[in-house]
Motif scaffolding. Sequence first.
Motif, PDB file in Angstrom:
ATOM      1  N   LEU A   1       4.606   4.117  -6.967  1.00 24.89           N
ATOM      2  CA  LEU A   1       4.166   3.418  -8.172  1.00 24.89           C
ATOM      3  C   LEU A   1       4.278   4.308  -9.410  1.00 24.89           C
ATOM      4  O   LEU A   1       4.787   3.871 -10.457  1.00 24.89           O
TER       5      LEU A   1
ATOM      6  N   ILE B   1       2.499   1.678  -3.434  1.00 25.94           N
ATOM      7  CA  ILE B   1       1.542   2.125  -4.458  1.00 25.94           C
ATOM      8  C   ILE B   1       1.282   3.624  -4.326  1.00 25.94           C
ATOM      9  O   ILE B   1       1.281   4.359  -5.326  1.00 25.94           O
TER      10      ILE B   1
ATOM     11  N   ARG C   1      -8.308   6.565  -3.026  1.00 24.42           N
ATOM     12  CA  ARG C   1      -7.645   5.617  -3.923  1.00 24.42           C
ATOM     13  C   ARG C   1      -8.656   4.931  -4.831  1.00 24.42           C
ATOM     14  O   ARG C   1      -8.415   4.747  -6.027  1.00 24.42           O
TER      15      ARG C   1
ATOM     16  N   ILE D   1      -6.025  -3.012  -3.602  1.00 25.19           N
ATOM     17  CA  ILE D   1      -4.645  -3.104  -4.100  1.00 25.19           C
ATOM     18  C   ILE D   1      -4.628  -3.747  -5.485  1.00 25.19           C
ATOM     19  O   ILE D   1      -3.927  -3.286  -6.400  1.00 25.19           O
TER      20      ILE D   1
ATOM     21  N   GLU E   1       0.832  -1.210   0.000  1.00 29.76           N
ATOM     22  CA  GLU E   1       0.000   0.000   0.000  1.00 29.76           C
ATOM     23  C   GLU E   1       0.864   1.257   0.000  1.00 29.76           C
ATOM     24  O   GLU E   1       0.600   2.224  -0.734  1.00 29.76           O
TER      25      GLU E   1
ATOM     26  N   GLU F   1      -5.737  -1.233  -8.100  1.00 29.53           N
ATOM     27  CA  GLU F   1      -4.711  -0.232  -8.408  1.00 29.53           C
ATOM     28  C   GLU F   1      -3.609  -0.826  -9.277  1.00 29.53           C
ATOM     29  O   GLU F   1      -3.091  -0.156 -10.189  1.00 29.53           O
ATOM     30  N   LEU F   2      -3.235  -2.077  -9.006  1.00 29.38           N
ATOM     31  CA  LEU F   2      -2.223  -2.733  -9.840  1.00 29.38           C
ATOM     32  C   LEU F   2      -2.763  -2.989 -11.249  1.00 29.38           C
ATOM     33  O   LEU F   2      -2.029  -2.880 -12.238  1.00 29.38           O
TER      34      LEU F   2
END
Length: 338
Positions: A233, A229, A319, A275, A226, A278-279
């Motif tokens: 990231l 990111i 996020r 997560i 986290e 977001e990836l």
Amino acid sequence: MLARPGQNATFNVLQQVIQSMENQDNLFLLISEQNAGIILCKLEFEIMLEIFQASALAVHVTGNGGKLLIQYPSRPRLSSPSNPLLIESLSTYLATMGCAEMPEAVPTTRKAQSEQKESHEVPDICYMSDLLGGITRALTPDVNATASSTTSLLEWKIHGRYGYKAFTTHVLVLTSEEIHAAEGFALARRRGYLSAVYNRRRLSPPTQIPTGSAGSELWLAVLDVEHWITKHLHNWQMTTRMGMRLEVLGQMIASFDSIAISMDNPEQFSRVFLIILELCVALDETAVEAIPLLRKYSPNFSIFSFEPLLLPTLCQMRRLWAVETHLSHRHADANPTW
């Protein structure tokens, strides 16, 4: 001795203990409901009182970027005659304050044009420092009660060996025992992972994800990813070769997918799933960069499918909003006939 009035130290016990104190004896009290610590020192004809704030305000703790420095005491030492009637009144007051919630002592903030009580904040110690202190100063208008703060601070530091250091040491020992007894605080087996985090280059992704772990080991890795990111990231994407990005992001998505499958806690699943999203966004950006024609194809993700997620913090909601914004733009750019 550490006593909590109103819990394991009643009025009668307090009165007996204070009256039985001999010359140079000390008594440490934690008035938990008032967030106050008090040290009583028995002298030949008087009792010295030293009052201080037990816990710092949350706004001072969260708003401090480094060490939080607190000076004890913040007020001069006070003295009261060693009189049985005064000891009875003092014991009654301390026992009452130890189990009484005082609404006036709860800090307030102004929200929506009205005063709101901050129930999560520690109370002000005014009922101990101002009220009790004022009564004590009125009872003994002598040199001890009117000493300058500089003199009082000096007396605090040199007075015996049972001063505030003994109190704070005792509290720290109790806290340390509770921490060692709690589950999840032992990180001895995580030394390898922590060493890898320490030695990792600043922008490097945390690829060594312990997929078969649980408890604190798992959540240590979740926190690590986290943080990476939110902080690194974007810069990593800007400075890393496209092929490497596709490989690493694919591996990380697969690792967290295996973690999410085994979760039965909705809030924990939502955190891990965020997560993954977001990836996936980073992977999608990389794929579109490699093959621009993909921009015309819909990602087949609906933002409405994210509504059941349990994300209680503002940071998590921001996020998720970033993920939804990316998908909205992708849907708008896609060719509906493809």
